[in-house]
Design a protein around this motif. Structure first.
Motif, mmCIF file in Angstrom:
data_model
loop_
_atom_site.group_PDB
_atom_site.id
_atom_site.type_symbol
_atom_site.label_atom_id
_atom_site.label_comp_id
_atom_site.label_asym_id
_atom_site.label_seq_id
_atom_site.Cartn_x
_atom_site.Cartn_y
_atom_site.Cartn_z
ATOM 1 N N ASN A 220 0.804 -1.213 0.000
ATOM 2 C CA ASN A 220 0.000 0.000 0.000
ATOM 3 C C ASN A 220 0.838 1.264 0.000
ATOM 4 O O ASN A 220 0.299 2.349 -0.146
ATOM 5 N N SER A 221 2.140 1.159 0.194
ATOM 6 C CA SER A 221 2.989 2.339 0.229
ATOM 7 C C SER A 221 3.135 2.906 -1.167
ATOM 8 O O SER A 221 3.162 2.164 -2.155
ATOM 9 N N PRO A 222 3.197 4.241 -1.294
ATOM 10 C CA PRO A 222 3.325 4.858 -2.618
ATOM 11 C C PRO A 222 4.671 4.542 -3.258
ATOM 12 O O PRO A 222 5.635 4.212 -2.574
ATOM 13 N N HIS A 223 4.711 4.639 -4.568
ATOM 14 C CA HIS A 223 5.931 4.370 -5.308
ATOM 15 C C HIS A 223 6.262 5.556 -6.203
ATOM 16 O O HIS A 223 5.383 6.289 -6.648
ATOM 17 N N CYS A 224 7.521 5.730 -6.461
ATOM 18 C CA CYS A 224 7.995 6.817 -7.312
ATOM 19 C C CYS A 224 7.469 6.638 -8.732
ATOM 20 O O CYS A 224 7.547 5.540 -9.298
ATOM 21 N N TRP A 225 6.950 7.707 -9.312
ATOM 22 C CA TRP A 225 6.427 7.649 -10.676
ATOM 23 C C TRP A 225 7.551 7.441 -11.695
ATOM 24 O O TRP A 225 7.326 6.939 -12.803
ATOM 25 N N ASN A 226 8.785 7.784 -11.303
ATOM 26 C CA ASN A 226 9.907 7.748 -12.242
ATOM 27 C C ASN A 226 10.672 6.429 -12.219
ATOM 28 O O ASN A 226 10.899 5.822 -13.262
ATOM 29 N N CYS A 227 11.049 5.954 -11.027
ATOM 30 C CA CYS A 227 11.863 4.740 -10.941
ATOM 31 C C CYS A 227 11.115 3.556 -10.370
ATOM 32 O O CYS A 227 11.605 2.429 -10.416
ATOM 33 N N GLY A 228 9.915 3.797 -9.818
ATOM 34 C CA GLY A 228 9.135 2.702 -9.258
ATOM 35 C C GLY A 228 9.539 2.298 -7.862
ATOM 36 O O GLY A 228 8.956 1.385 -7.283
ATOM 37 N N GLY A 229 10.536 2.968 -7.304
ATOM 38 C CA GLY A 229 11.001 2.636 -5.971
ATOM 39 C C GLY A 229 10.001 3.028 -4.905
ATOM 40 O O GLY A 229 9.184 3.926 -5.105
ATOM 41 N N PRO A 230 10.027 2.373 -3.743
ATOM 42 C CA PRO A 230 9.098 2.704 -2.649
ATOM 43 C C PRO A 230 9.358 4.105 -2.141
ATOM 44 O O PRO A 230 10.502 4.531 -2.002
ATOM 45 N N TRP A 231 8.284 4.797 -1.896
ATOM 46 C CA TRP A 231 8.383 6.182 -1.430
ATOM 47 C C TRP A 231 7.315 6.393 -0.380
ATOM 48 O O TRP A 231 6.185 6.711 -0.669
ATOM 49 N N GLY A 232 7.674 6.137 0.883
ATOM 50 C CA GLY A 232 6.711 6.210 1.969
ATOM 51 C C GLY A 232 6.337 7.630 2.316
ATOM 52 O O GLY A 232 7.184 8.504 2.417
ATOM 53 N N SER A 233 5.020 7.874 2.501
ATOM 54 C CA SER A 233 4.553 9.209 2.860
ATOM 55 C C SER A 233 4.957 9.597 4.271
ATOM 56 O O SER A 233 4.864 10.743 4.668
ATOM 57 N N GLY A 234 5.426 8.621 5.056
ATOM 58 C CA GLY A 234 5.843 8.908 6.415
ATOM 59 C C GLY A 234 7.257 9.443 6.508
ATOM 60 O O GLY A 234 7.726 9.820 7.575
ATOM 61 N N ARG A 235 7.961 9.470 5.358
ATOM 62 C CA ARG A 235 9.330 9.962 5.361
ATOM 63 C C ARG A 235 9.359 11.457 5.648
ATOM 64 O O ARG A 235 8.437 12.196 5.326
ATOM 65 N N GLU A 236 10.466 11.893 6.239
ATOM 66 C CA GLU A 236 10.609 13.320 6.511
ATOM 67 C C GLU A 236 10.676 14.106 5.207
ATOM 68 O O GLU A 236 10.111 15.183 5.075
ATOM 69 N N ASP A 237 11.381 13.560 4.197
ATOM 70 C CA ASP A 237 11.473 14.193 2.894
ATOM 71 C C ASP A 237 10.305 13.699 2.050
ATOM 72 O O ASP A 237 10.322 12.592 1.547
ATOM 73 N N ARG A 238 9.290 14.531 1.905
ATOM 74 C CA ARG A 238 8.106 14.123 1.167
ATOM 75 C C ARG A 238 8.063 14.747 -0.223
ATOM 76 O O ARG A 238 7.016 14.774 -0.864
ATOM 77 N N PHE A 239 9.174 15.256 -0.689
ATOM 78 C CA PHE A 239 9.194 15.935 -1.975
ATOM 79 C C PHE A 239 9.920 15.148 -3.057
ATOM 80 O O PHE A 239 9.502 15.167 -4.209
ATOM 81 N N PHE A 240 11.012 14.476 -2.691
ATOM 82 C CA PHE A 240 11.833 13.800 -3.685
ATOM 83 C C PHE A 240 11.957 12.309 -3.390
ATOM 84 O O PHE A 240 11.999 11.890 -2.238
ATOM 85 N N CYS A 241 12.025 11.527 -4.454
ATOM 86 C CA CYS A 241 12.234 10.087 -4.311
ATOM 87 C C CYS A 241 13.611 9.855 -3.712
ATOM 88 O O CYS A 241 14.597 10.420 -4.174
ATOM 89 N N PRO A 242 13.722 9.014 -2.682
ATOM 90 C CA PRO A 242 15.026 8.769 -2.060
ATOM 91 C C PRO A 242 15.979 8.001 -2.970
ATOM 92 O O PRO A 242 17.185 8.019 -2.744
ATOM 93 N N GLN A 243 15.439 7.326 -4.010
ATOM 94 C CA GLN A 243 16.306 6.573 -4.913
ATOM 95 C C GLN A 243 16.825 7.428 -6.079
ATOM 96 O O GLN A 243 18.025 7.568 -6.279
ATOM 97 N N CYS A 244 15.897 8.003 -6.852
ATOM 98 C CA CYS A 244 16.305 8.733 -8.064
ATOM 99 C C CYS A 244 16.228 10.244 -7.912
ATOM 100 O O CYS A 244 16.597 10.977 -8.830
ATOM 101 N N ARG A 245 15.711 10.723 -6.784
ATOM 102 C CA ARG A 245 15.608 12.157 -6.476
ATOM 103 C C ARG A 245 14.657 12.906 -7.404
ATOM 104 O O ARG A 245 14.739 14.123 -7.561
ATOM 105 N N ALA A 246 13.727 12.194 -8.040
ATOM 106 C CA ALA A 246 12.722 12.859 -8.869
ATOM 107 C C ALA A 246 11.677 13.513 -7.968
ATOM 108 O O ALA A 246 11.297 12.957 -6.934
ATOM 109 N N LEU A 247 11.226 14.699 -8.351
ATOM 110 C CA LEU A 247 10.193 15.395 -7.583
ATOM 111 C C LEU A 247 8.885 14.625 -7.693
ATOM 112 O O LEU A 247 8.480 14.216 -8.775
#
Length: 235
Positions: A37-64
């Motif tokens: 159920n966790s969101p995924h990056c639209w660019n690389c498909g990597g997991p991108w949890g909304s609970g992260r402190e950084d809610r703007f950029f993908c932690p893997q590819c840094r896409a906004l």
């Protein structure tokens, strides 16, 4: 891993089959998360949890990423959900966020990121303006608690208050000198200061009905403030 290398070679050599969409291959980790159920990056498909402190950029590819629809203005601007707000801290956060998401910094990025930056920038502007002013901040906080004051709908006010509003409006309409304008302005400023202190106490006590009544009065005086500004503009 082998599929990834083959796909890369096919793209380089130009042998990608016609009609087959060039979808980005997910990593093993991303693929394993696809059903979660966790969101995924639209660019690389990597997991991108909304609970992260950084809610703007993908932690893997840094896409906004797209703005988080679950995040309220207080969370976005790093403020406690309270009527009392440190305006200096609010301004600092606003400047910090605009340096992160302003469209000027995404002119060379993908169209998706350009669109997201526009949405983020608009959201940051709206959040800053809303939380900066006591009236809009109070109305927004009231809304978060499930209560609203409808626009252009008379709220039950006591007769004495309405008479006070009428009297100030009449004085404003008749004011011709700068001194008369300043006198009215000082009265309105003092009343708004009193209301701001009172509504702050009401929110601290979780007395939302009281807060609603005070904010309604603040709205009346806010209208007078706008009339004063208009009257100051030379014709």
């Amino acid at each position: 891993m082998w599929r990834g290398r083959v796909g890369a070679l096919l793209r380089v050599w130009g042998f990608w089959p016609t009609g087959v969409p060039r979808r980005r291959l997910l990593s093993c980790d991303a693929a394993s998360q696809a059903g979660s159920n966790s969101p995924h990056c639209w660019n690389c498909g990597g997991p991108w949890g909304s609970g992260r402190e950084d809610r703007f950029f993908c932690p893997q590819c840094r896409a906004l990423q797209a703005p988080d629809p679950t995040r309220d203005y207080f969370s976005l601007m790093d403020c406690n959900r309270s009527f009392r707000v440190d305006t200096a801290k609010l301004q600092h956060r606003y400047q910090q966020l605009q340096r992160l998401v302003h469209p000027d910094f995404f002119s060379q990025r993908s169209q998706t990121e350009k669109d997201f930056s526009e949405k983020h920038s608009t959201l940051v502007n709206d959040a800053y303006k809303t939380l900066l002013a006591p009236l809009s901040r109070g109305l927004y906080l009231l809304k978060l608690h499930g209560m609203e004051i409808p626009e252009r709908t008379d709220y039950e006010m006591d007769r004495q208050f309405l008479m006070e509003i009428m009297e100030i409006n009449e004085k404003l309409a008749e004011a011709e000198s700068e001194a008369a304008m300043k006198e009215i302005e000082s009265i309105v400023t003092a009343k708004q200061k009193e209301f701001t202190d009172n509504v702050s106490s009401a929110f601290e006590q979780d007395d939302f009905e009281e807060a609603k009544e005070i904010l309604t009065k603040m709205r009346y005086f806010s209208n007078i403030e706008e009339k004063i500004k208009l009257k100051k503009i030379p014709l």
